[in-house]
Enzyme design. Structure first.
Site, PDB file in Angstrom:
ATOM      1  N   ASP A  16       1.020  -1.117  -0.397  1.00  0.00           N
ATOM      2  CA  ASP A  16       0.072  -0.493  -0.042  1.00  0.00           C
ATOM      3  C   ASP A  16       0.736   1.325  -0.275  1.00  0.00           C
ATOM      4  O   ASP A  16       1.979   1.104  -0.036  1.00  0.00           O
ATOM      5  CB  ASP A  16      -0.805  -0.085   1.399  1.00  0.00           C
ATOM      6  CG  ASP A  16      -1.495   1.195   1.306  1.00  0.00           C
ATOM      7  OD1 ASP A  16      -2.648   1.682   0.182  1.00  0.00           O
ATOM      8  OD2 ASP A  16      -2.043   1.842   2.305  1.00  0.00           O
ATOM      9  N   SER A  17       0.159   2.073  -0.025  1.00  0.00           N
ATOM     10  CA  SER A  17       1.291   3.692   0.078  1.00  0.00           C
ATOM     11  C   SER A  17       1.609   3.907   1.414  1.00  0.00           C
ATOM     12  O   SER A  17       2.408   4.628   1.272  1.00  0.00           O
ATOM     13  CB  SER A  17       0.319   4.726  -0.744  1.00  0.00           C
ATOM     14  OG  SER A  17      -1.035   4.728  -0.692  1.00  0.00           O
ATOM     15  N   TYR A  48      -0.715   8.714  -1.558  1.00  0.00           N
ATOM     16  CA  TYR A  48      -0.686   8.805  -3.421  1.00  0.00           C
ATOM     17  C   TYR A  48      -1.233   9.135  -4.191  1.00  0.00           C
ATOM     18  O   TYR A  48      -1.268   9.828  -5.862  1.00  0.00           O
ATOM     19  CB  TYR A  48      -0.413   6.865  -3.912  1.00  0.00           C
ATOM     20  CG  TYR A  48       0.832   6.287  -3.894  1.00  0.00           C
ATOM     21  CD1 TYR A  48       1.747   6.732  -3.067  1.00  0.00           C
ATOM     22  CD2 TYR A  48       0.984   4.853  -3.878  1.00  0.00           C
ATOM     23  CE1 TYR A  48       2.798   5.523  -2.837  1.00  0.00           C
ATOM     24  CE2 TYR A  48       2.194   4.050  -4.028  1.00  0.00           C
ATOM     25  CZ  TYR A  48       2.948   4.493  -3.759  1.00  0.00           C
ATOM     26  OH  TYR A  48       4.412   3.823  -3.402  1.00  0.00           O
ATOM     27  N   CYS A  79      -3.812  -1.188  -2.475  1.00  0.00           N
ATOM     28  CA  CYS A  79      -4.074   0.729  -2.650  1.00  0.00           C
ATOM     29  C   CYS A  79      -5.049   0.386  -3.519  1.00  0.00           C
ATOM     30  O   CYS A  79      -4.434   0.307  -4.445  1.00  0.00           O
ATOM     31  CB  CYS A  79      -2.400   1.573  -2.631  1.00  0.00           C
ATOM     32  SG  CYS A  79      -2.671   2.715  -2.904  1.00  0.00           S
ATOM     33  N   THR A  81      -5.730   3.236  -4.864  1.00  0.00           N
ATOM     34  CA  THR A  81      -5.636   4.000  -5.946  1.00  0.00           C
ATOM     35  C   THR A  81      -4.426   3.449  -7.141  1.00  0.00           C
ATOM     36  O   THR A  81      -4.592   3.758  -8.460  1.00  0.00           O
ATOM     37  CB  THR A  81      -3.862   5.151  -5.705  1.00  0.00           C
ATOM     38  OG1 THR A  81      -5.519   6.279  -4.165  1.00  0.00           O
ATOM     39  CG2 THR A  81      -3.512   6.752  -6.370  1.00  0.00           C
ATOM     40  N   GLU A 159      -7.073   9.038  10.798  1.00  0.00           N
ATOM     41  CA  GLU A 159      -5.468   8.892  10.973  1.00  0.00           C
ATOM     42  C   GLU A 159      -5.874  10.085  12.375  1.00  0.00           C
ATOM     43  O   GLU A 159      -4.897   9.614  13.228  1.00  0.00           O
ATOM     44  CB  GLU A 159      -4.777   9.364   9.608  1.00  0.00           C
ATOM     45  CG  GLU A 159      -4.613   8.822   8.866  1.00  0.00           C
ATOM     46  CD  GLU A 159      -3.616   8.568   8.115  1.00  0.00           C
ATOM     47  OE1 GLU A 159      -1.952   9.533   8.380  1.00  0.00           O
ATOM     48  OE2 GLU A 159      -2.873   7.244   7.323  1.00  0.00           O
ATOM     49  N   CYS A 191     -11.550   3.054   0.111  1.00  0.00           N
ATOM     50  CA  CYS A 191     -10.253   3.308  -0.245  1.00  0.00           C
ATOM     51  C   CYS A 191     -10.368   2.746   1.329  1.00  0.00           C
ATOM     52  O   CYS A 191     -10.972   2.797   2.230  1.00  0.00           O
ATOM     53  CB  CYS A 191     -10.274   5.320   0.606  1.00  0.00           C
ATOM     54  SG  CYS A 191      -9.263   5.830   1.330  1.00  0.00           S
ATOM     55  N   HIS A 193      -8.574   3.277   4.359  1.00  0.00           N
ATOM     56  CA  HIS A 193      -9.140   4.393   5.833  1.00  0.00           C
ATOM     57  C   HIS A 193      -9.869   4.262   5.565  1.00  0.00           C
ATOM     58  O   HIS A 193     -10.187   4.058   7.286  1.00  0.00           O
ATOM     59  CB  HIS A 193      -8.724   5.270   5.983  1.00  0.00           C
ATOM     60  CG  HIS A 193      -7.075   5.949   5.304  1.00  0.00           C
ATOM     61  ND1 HIS A 193      -5.907   5.119   4.376  1.00  0.00           N
ATOM     62  CD2 HIS A 193      -6.151   6.271   6.139  1.00  0.00           C
ATOM     63  CE1 HIS A 193      -4.430   5.852   4.828  1.00  0.00           C
ATOM     64  NE2 HIS A 193      -4.902   6.017   6.498  1.00  0.00           N
TER      65      HIS A 193
END
Lengths: 272, 272
Positions: A16-17, A48, A79, A81, A159, A191, A193
């Site tokens: 992942d990024s 990213y 990821c 993206t 985050e 995503c 997250h």
């Protein structure tokens, strides 16, 4: 490229990024507890999602090369993206090693689960801007209608630990209003997250919306692929995942607990 | 290193991890309208504020080398994170060319303006975690008391255009409550993005708080330094700033208008 022999005892590589892909690591651990897992998070170059396709494709190649050194039997692109903008770069770099991405897995599951045929997708600006979820869902069934929406504040809010915060609710209400107005019955968390904010998203969406977590979807798909190829690990010995990052700020340590619910094990610092 | 001759007709080089430093470019343009300005935003590797010191120092050296190719007479570090963690790397790389950073300029101005001697500082996690503002303010006057607070959501909120949004107000109220409880009379905006949210911050702080914008402070300091060294540009011909970025996503274009209030002029894509 010479044919490489895939071995059932080899690890599954996940990248992942940054740290978001840990939701995928967690889902794969839960689904396939006997597998050896290697995780790379490109924490030096994260995020990213705000970068150009040229840059993202360069990073995707370098990240894949890094995992290849560990001779994985499968590579999971955690990821969204990269799954959206550079999956074929990963496939080319991986040669004979099979590659699966979160995006296609989430798209397939959404297409199976929807009843009304109206699917919402939320993700970063780059993922949504790429139109890749819409294409992947409509490749499953071109009668489906897809409503995409970029939600750039969800990653920083997650985050920052603003999980159950009134500000997060205000932001989510604003982001989701348009999708809910479209009478969707299924919402893809596009995503890695976003599962962290699932509760707020679910409570705004209400019980009539089915949430698709692409992390869970890709873990299931990995199990099916390994089983079909007779590559499931036969050993039942439990090993901790091998974690690698390209930069090691304090943040990785703090966020690991948020994503995984456990303390950070040893982590290797690697250059890209 | 051989002594380089500084010429009054040479440009001022300004760099930042991304677009935030445009508030500095804007302030320098307003203060020194006759100067030629070169701006580099490292949009491929932004943000720096969440990365380790080793990585930030490496980037700082590379960014400075890039500006050096244009033989500037002065380098302004518009990035608070680099000013906090890697200013001496920039100075070493720049050789004889003078270097000034936003951080010291903001710290000096705050020390001059406070009456109660109680100063709040807000910035990214890396800037605040480095303790650099506290050190710089107390280097001016060690009787001053400094209250630092990281506000990680302010950058994404500003970039998402949530300038006057209730969610931004809720987040800001939460971030600033602790500082206001400390009876500060001066608040340093220790991140180049924060001037965008100045209105909300000011309205929560109330009229008794003096806001210090480090971008304005560094522009004034640049003028003083050039004047003292007899290096102010004598030509009164207006030239557009020379803009360089390491990656050129759509976002740069959108944000340029937000920061500068004008459309994006030509911009050069450079590798780092």
């Amino acid at each position: 490229m010479p044919q490489q022999k895939l071995l059932s005892g080899s690890p599954i590589g996940i990248f992942d990024s940054g740290i978001g892909g840990l939701t995928v690591l967690k889902a794969v651990q839960a689904t396939l507890p006997s597998e050896r897992l290697i995780y790379f998070g490109d924490t030096a170059r994260v995020p990213y999602g705000t970068k150009s396709q040229v840059t993202i494709r360069k990073y995707a190649r370098e990240d894949t090369e890094l995992l290849m050194k560990h001779q994985p039997k499968l590579i999971i692109v955690a990821c969204n993206t990269i799954s959206a903008l550079a999956l074929e770069v990963v496939e080319q770099t991986a040669g004979d090693i099979p590659v699966i991405g979160v995006l296609k897995a989430g798209a397939e599951l959404a297409a199976q689960r929807t009843k009304s045929g109206r699917i919402g997708v939320i993700g970063t600006q780059a993922t949504i801007g790429s139109n890749a979820y819409t294409c992947a869902i409509r490749a499953e069934n071109d009668a489906l209608e897809v409503f995409p929406k970029a939600c750039p504040l969800f990653v920083p809010l997650a985050e920052e630990g603003f999980i159950d915060h009134p500000a997060t609710r205000l932001v989510a209400e604003e982001y989701l209003a348009e999708l809910l107005g479209q009478k969707i019955d299924t919402l893809v968390l596009g995503c890695t997250h976003y599962p962290i904010l699932r509760k707020v998203i679910e409570s705004i969406g209400g019980p009539q919306i089915t949430i698709i977590d692409s992390a869970e979807a890709v873990a299931e798909k990995a199990g099916e692929l390994l089983s079909k190829s007779d590559l499931l690990n036969q050993s039942s010995e439990k090993v901790l995942p091998h974690l690698m990052v390209s930069d090691l700020p304090q943040k990785f340590r703090e966020l690991y607990r948020l994503f995984m619910g456990t303390e950070l094990p040893d982590v290797e610092l690697v250059g890209v």
